[in-house]
Design a protein around this motif. Structure first.
Motif, short mmCIF file in Angstrom:
data_model
loop_
_atom_site.label_atom_id
_atom_site.label_comp_id
_atom_site.label_asym_id
_atom_site.label_seq_id
_atom_site.Cartn_x
_atom_site.Cartn_y
_atom_site.Cartn_z
N LYS A 14 5.29 -7.88 -35.79
CA LYS A 14 4.90 -6.62 -36.42
C LYS A 14 5.94 -5.52 -36.24
O LYS A 14 6.18 -4.73 -37.15
CB LYS A 14 3.56 -6.16 -35.84
N TYR A 15 6.59 -5.49 -35.09
CA TYR A 15 7.51 -4.38 -34.79
C TYR A 15 8.82 -4.89 -34.21
O TYR A 15 9.38 -4.30 -33.29
CB TYR A 15 6.85 -3.40 -33.82
N GLY A 16 9.32 -5.99 -34.74
CA GLY A 16 10.53 -6.61 -34.19
C GLY A 16 11.76 -5.74 -34.27
O GLY A 16 12.71 -5.93 -33.49
N SER A 17 11.79 -4.78 -35.18
CA SER A 17 12.98 -3.94 -35.34
C SER A 17 13.00 -2.74 -34.40
O SER A 17 13.98 -2.00 -34.36
CB SER A 17 13.07 -3.44 -36.79
N THR A 18 11.93 -2.55 -33.62
CA THR A 18 11.88 -1.43 -32.68
C THR A 18 12.54 -1.81 -31.37
O THR A 18 12.84 -2.98 -31.12
CB THR A 18 10.43 -1.01 -32.41
N LYS A 19 12.75 -0.81 -30.51
CA LYS A 19 13.32 -1.09 -29.19
C LYS A 19 12.39 -1.98 -28.38
O LYS A 19 12.83 -2.91 -27.70
CB LYS A 19 13.59 0.22 -28.45
N ALA A 20 11.10 -1.67 -28.45
CA ALA A 20 10.12 -2.49 -27.74
C ALA A 20 10.09 -3.90 -28.30
O ALA A 20 9.94 -4.88 -27.57
CB ALA A 20 8.73 -1.85 -27.83
N GLY A 21 10.25 -4.02 -29.61
CA GLY A 21 10.30 -5.33 -30.25
C GLY A 21 11.50 -6.13 -29.80
O GLY A 21 11.42 -7.35 -29.62
N ASN A 22 12.62 -5.44 -29.60
CA ASN A 22 13.83 -6.12 -29.11
C ASN A 22 13.63 -6.64 -27.69
O ASN A 22 14.01 -7.77 -27.37
CB ASN A 22 15.01 -5.15 -29.16
N ILE A 23 13.01 -5.82 -26.84
CA ILE A 23 12.70 -6.27 -25.48
C ILE A 23 11.72 -7.44 -25.51
O ILE A 23 11.82 -8.37 -24.70
CB ILE A 23 12.12 -5.11 -24.65
N ALA A 24 10.79 -7.41 -26.46
CA ALA A 24 9.85 -8.52 -26.61
C ALA A 24 10.57 -9.82 -26.92
O ALA A 24 10.16 -10.90 -26.46
CB ALA A 24 8.82 -8.20 -27.69
N LYS A 25 11.67 -9.75 -27.68
CA LYS A 25 12.45 -10.95 -27.99
C LYS A 25 13.06 -11.53 -26.72
O LYS A 25 13.05 -12.75 -26.51
CB LYS A 25 13.56 -10.61 -29.00
N TYR A 26 13.60 -10.67 -25.87
CA TYR A 26 14.15 -11.15 -24.60
C TYR A 26 13.06 -11.79 -23.76
O TYR A 26 13.23 -12.92 -23.24
CB TYR A 26 14.78 -9.98 -23.84
N SER A 27 11.95 -11.10 -23.61
CA SER A 27 10.86 -11.60 -22.77
C SER A 27 10.28 -12.89 -23.33
O SER A 27 9.95 -13.81 -22.57
CB SER A 27 9.77 -10.52 -22.65
N ALA A 28 10.14 -12.98 -24.64
CA ALA A 28 9.62 -14.20 -25.26
C ALA A 28 10.59 -15.36 -25.02
O ALA A 28 10.16 -16.49 -24.77
CB ALA A 28 9.41 -13.98 -26.75
N GLY A 29 11.89 -15.07 -25.08
CA GLY A 29 12.88 -16.11 -24.80
C GLY A 29 12.74 -16.65 -23.39
O GLY A 29 12.80 -17.87 -23.15
N VAL A 30 12.53 -15.75 -22.43
CA VAL A 30 12.33 -16.17 -21.04
C VAL A 30 11.07 -17.02 -20.93
O VAL A 30 11.06 -18.06 -20.25
CB VAL A 30 12.24 -14.94 -20.11
N CYS A 31 10.01 -16.58 -21.60
CA CYS A 31 8.74 -17.34 -21.57
C CYS A 31 8.95 -18.76 -22.08
O CYS A 31 8.49 -19.73 -21.45
CB CYS A 31 7.68 -16.63 -22.40
N TYR A 32 9.60 -18.90 -23.20
CA TYR A 32 9.84 -20.23 -23.77
C TYR A 32 10.61 -21.12 -22.78
O TYR A 32 10.28 -22.29 -22.59
CB TYR A 32 10.62 -20.13 -25.08
N ILE A 33 11.64 -20.56 -22.17
CA ILE A 33 12.44 -21.34 -21.24
C ILE A 33 11.62 -21.74 -20.02
O ILE A 33 11.67 -22.89 -19.56
CB ILE A 33 13.71 -20.56 -20.84
N ARG A 34 10.82 -20.81 -19.51
CA ARG A 34 10.00 -21.13 -18.35
C ARG A 34 8.92 -22.16 -18.68
O ARG A 34 8.45 -22.89 -17.81
CB ARG A 34 9.36 -19.85 -17.80
#
Length: 233
Positions: A102-122
């Motif tokens: 919904k808000y991938g282009s926002t700063k919070a959305g960008n941080i969500a991408k990092y956090s989601a990447g960590v989740c997938y790896i874990r």
């Protein structure tokens, strides 16, 4: 002589008036012929400038606020290692993927991408983690090398060693500091050893020794050089 001097210094009012009037006529004529283009251009500038401020005030800022509200519970789940809930939500609270959607282009959305990447790896979904972390971008001198390093870790888990080496090097060279650089350069060196590229590993280990001798990696690096048959200073 006096008469000549007066004539030389006398302002040429009539000539100047004529030139000015001619210039004004030319400008008016140009505007008349091109007024549609000129007016459209001026309107475009107004629209762009006005649109920029309107976008920031009425779209960007409200979206940023909404994204921050959405991500809050996901971050709480992330903090307690509840990675599935942090990633997908639980029906009552949003997960990182909903924030990104919904808000991938926002700063919070960008941080969500990092956090989601960590989740997938874990969670052992390494390729999804790689793809997500590659979509993340930051100027933060700690977070961006951490993202590169995690991509390197994920590639190593997939046994794609050359890709792992590439991203470990990116992480190690992104920010010249004692905290992150020697860690990721050391991983690059170990990955190079695994790939059978001993001379390249020696070069990386020497770089650590020269640049970061007081780091944990730097203090231990001689024994790795010795294993590779290079103990020269």
């Amino acid at each position: 002589m006096a008469e000549t001097k007066n004539k030389a210094t006398q302002p040429q009012t009539a000539s100047q008036d004529f030139d000015l009037q001619a210039s004004m006529h030319r400008a008016e004529d140009f505007y008349t012929k091109n007024k549609n283009i000129i007016n459209i251009g001026l309107l475009a500038v107004v629209v762009v400038v006005g649109g920029f401020f309107a976008y920031n005030r009425f779209i960007k800022q409200p979206n940023e606020t909404k994204a921050q509200e959405m991500i809050f519970q996901a971050q709480n789940s992330f903090a307690v290692d509840s990675f599935k809930v942090a990633l997908n939500g639980n029906g009552n609270n949003y997960g990182f993927l909903q924030v990104i959607d919904k808000y991938g282009s926002t700063k919070a959305g960008n941080i969500a991408k990092y956090s989601a990447g960590v989740c997938y790896i874990r969670l052992g979904e390494y390729q999804k983690g790689i793809d997500m972390l590659k979509s993340f971008s930051s100027n933060d001198l700690m977070l961006q090398p951490a993202a590169f390093g995690l991509i390197g870790d994920a590639y190593m888990e997939l046994n794609q060693v050359n890709d792992g080496i590439e991203f470990y090097k990116k992480a190690g060279h992104y920010n010249d500091n004692e905290l992150t650089a020697p860690v990721y350069l050391f991983r690059a060196g170990m990955a190079l050893r695994k790939a059978g590229k001993d001379q390249d590993a020696i070069a990386i280990f020497k770089e650590i020794k020269e640049k970061y001798p007081m780091s944990a990696e730097g203090r231990e690096i001689d024994k790795y050089l010795a294993v590779l048959g290079d103990v020269r200073n």
